[in-house]
Design a protein around this motif. Structure first.
Motif, PDB file in Angstrom:
ATOM      1  N   GLN A   1       0.803 -37.374  29.205  1.00 21.52           N
ATOM      2  CA  GLN A   1      -0.326 -37.749  30.565  1.00 21.52           C
ATOM      3  C   GLN A   1      -2.040 -35.873  30.433  1.00 21.52           C
ATOM      4  OE1 GLN A   1      -0.132 -38.855  33.727  1.00 21.52           O
ATOM      5  NE2 GLN A   1       1.518 -40.330  32.538  1.00 21.52           N
ATOM      6  N   TRP A   2      -1.329 -34.541  30.093  1.00 26.65           N
ATOM      7  CA  TRP A   2      -2.829 -34.125  30.015  1.00 26.65           C
ATOM      8  C   TRP A   2      -3.730 -34.416  29.013  1.00 26.65           C
ATOM      9  CZ3 TRP A   2      -3.310 -30.616  33.038  1.00 26.65           C
ATOM     10  CH2 TRP A   2      -2.637 -29.977  33.844  1.00 26.65           C
TER      11      TRP A   2
ATOM     12  N   ARG B   1       8.822 -34.198  27.579  1.00 25.88           N
ATOM     13  CA  ARG B   1       7.642 -33.371  27.510  1.00 25.88           C
ATOM     14  C   ARG B   1       6.947 -34.861  26.728  1.00 25.88           C
ATOM     15  NH1 ARG B   1       7.330 -28.073  27.798  1.00 25.88           N
ATOM     16  NH2 ARG B   1       4.650 -28.892  27.474  1.00 25.88           N
TER      17      ARG B   1
ATOM     18  N   SER C   1       5.992 -37.605  27.447  1.00 24.79           N
ATOM     19  CA  SER C   1       5.707 -37.858  28.405  1.00 24.79           C
ATOM     20  C   SER C   1       4.029 -37.056  29.153  1.00 24.79           C
ATOM     21  CB  SER C   1       6.429 -39.043  29.537  1.00 24.79           C
ATOM     22  OG  SER C   1       5.777 -39.163  30.844  1.00 24.79           O
ATOM     23  N   ARG C   2       4.723 -36.108  29.086  1.00 28.75           N
ATOM     24  CA  ARG C   2       3.649 -34.777  29.920  1.00 28.75           C
ATOM     25  C   ARG C   2       2.639 -34.387  29.323  1.00 28.75           C
ATOM     26  NH1 ARG C   2       6.612 -29.447  31.284  1.00 28.75           N
ATOM     27  NH2 ARG C   2       8.618 -30.576  31.984  1.00 28.75           N
TER      28      ARG C   2
END
Length: 199
Positions: A126-127, A120, A122-123
């Motif tokens: 990324q955003w 989570r 990492s995600r």
């Protein structure tokens, strides 16, 4: 009666304000909403989904705030700082509860939720990179992701334990850490601020 994620999550957060997150049960949330467990069942698979929904809410707030010409005109370090602070504004509105959520997830033996939590992070990063317009590839991208993830996790930990006025101490530390990462060459600050012509 229509049940949406926001309504269920708000009910859970309201109840958790008076107890430890670990003590909250979905039965309590159903009773708070005036429905049965059978009404909640189609909406979420387990209590841990509520943590993911709260994380989704922070992602959404960050993306809604970190856009537009004023944001795009900032240097990358200021863009990333703005992203992190916008994201943190959501869990900090329920700081004790969110801290308890993370403590439960990080308890030894909870590998089935520890790994998704790391993914989570990492995600979300990324955003944030997308919002900041980062275009690095391969080794440059990978290095940047590691550094930005470290900065994000450090800022999250600092803010959840910061009792200074307005969280100023953790804000100052975030700024110092970003400056250090840039000056040490761990981040590449050369990407020019975006303009309407470069989008």
């Amino acid at each position: 009666m229509s049940l949406g994620r926001a309504r269920i999550l708000d009910a859970a957060l309201a109840l958790a304000a008076d107890r430890h997150w670990e003590a909250l049960r979905l039965r309590d949330v159903a009773e708070e909403l005036g429905v049965g467990l059978s009404d909640l069942h189609p909406c979420l698979g387990e209590k841990e989904d509520l943590v993911d929904w709260f994380w989704d809410r922070a992602d959404a707030v960050m993306l809604s705030q970190c856009r537009g010409p004023d944001f795009d005109a900032l240097e990358f370090s200021r863009r990333y700082e703005t992203c992190v602070l916008a994201w943190l504004s959501v869990p900090l509105s329920h700081r004790r509860t969110f801290r308890e959520m993370l403590y439960v997830r990080m308890e030894p033996g909870h590998l089935h939720i520890q790994l998704p939590t790391l993914l989570r992070v990492s995600r979300t990063v990324q955003w944030m990179r997308e919002a900041c317009g980062r275009r690095g590839t391969f080794l440059r991208r990978a290095t940047e992701e590691v550094v930005l993830s470290s900065l994000f996790v450090s800022a999250l930990a600092d803010s959840l334990n910061d009792d200074s006025l307005g969280g100023q101490r953790s804000r100052d530390r975030l700024q110092r850490h970003i400056r250090w990462a840039v000056s040490a060459g761990r981040l590449w600050p050369t990407t020019p601020p975006r303009t309407p012509h470069s989008l």
